[in-house]
Design a protein around this motif. Sequence first.
Motif, short mmCIF file in Angstrom:
data_model
loop_
_atom_site.label_atom_id
_atom_site.label_comp_id
_atom_site.label_asym_id
_atom_site.label_seq_id
_atom_site.Cartn_x
_atom_site.Cartn_y
_atom_site.Cartn_z
N PHE A 164 -0.29 27.77 1.61
CA PHE A 164 0.74 27.26 2.49
C PHE A 164 2.06 27.94 2.16
O PHE A 164 2.17 28.67 1.19
N ARG A 165 3.06 27.72 3.01
CA ARG A 165 4.37 28.33 2.83
C ARG A 165 5.43 27.24 2.66
O ARG A 165 6.01 26.79 3.63
N GLU A 212 2.60 20.68 12.36
CA GLU A 212 2.87 22.00 11.83
C GLU A 212 3.35 21.93 10.38
O GLU A 212 4.15 21.08 10.03
N ARG A 213 2.80 22.78 9.54
CA ARG A 213 3.17 22.92 8.13
C ARG A 213 3.09 21.60 7.36
O ARG A 213 4.04 21.18 6.71
N SER A 223 3.86 21.80 3.43
CA SER A 223 5.27 22.04 3.15
C SER A 223 6.08 20.76 3.31
O SER A 223 6.91 20.43 2.46
N ASN A 257 4.28 32.66 0.16
CA ASN A 257 2.91 32.22 0.39
C ASN A 257 2.38 31.74 -0.96
O ASN A 257 2.29 32.50 -1.91
N ARG A 270 7.30 33.80 8.79
CA ARG A 270 8.03 32.57 8.51
C ARG A 270 9.34 32.83 7.77
O ARG A 270 9.90 31.95 7.16
#
Length: 149
Positions: free
Chosen positions: A99-100, A50-51, A54, A30, A25
């Motif tokens: 999560f990122r 997605e995500r 975030s 992370n 990513r």
Amino acid sequence: MKWEKPSNPSESRSKIHTLRAKSPRGEAPNCTLLLSKNLYARLLEHWEGERPLSRCLKELLELYALRLEKEEKLNSESSLLLYQRRRPRSSENFDRVNFRPEGMDWIRLGNISRWHGVSRCFLFSYMLELYFCGKDGENGGATRKSKAA
């Protein structure tokens, strides 16, 4: 062993860059949050795709960061960091969620949480509770909720 300064500054930058952890990513860190199972389930209902964490963090900071930066501290005894606690007589358990987030969002969450003397997990949960109660301070939460869903 003696440390030697590299003769070419660009050479040292390239070495430092290769030491960074590689991530699919890009530069997104992370990160881990502790969230109650109930709150996490509600989050996933509103931020799908997605995500989701975030995107959730980014939107919560857009809604509440300025207000939180100006409000009284959540923990008046800010020399001691306040963490989330399991409520008495509750079956509420916590999940570790990785999560990122965008780097700047994670940093801003950390700065606000330090100002208030609380953990990042506590502040994230606090903002989620505000969101689900419809208290965004500007438009009552209804218009922003439809955007997130």
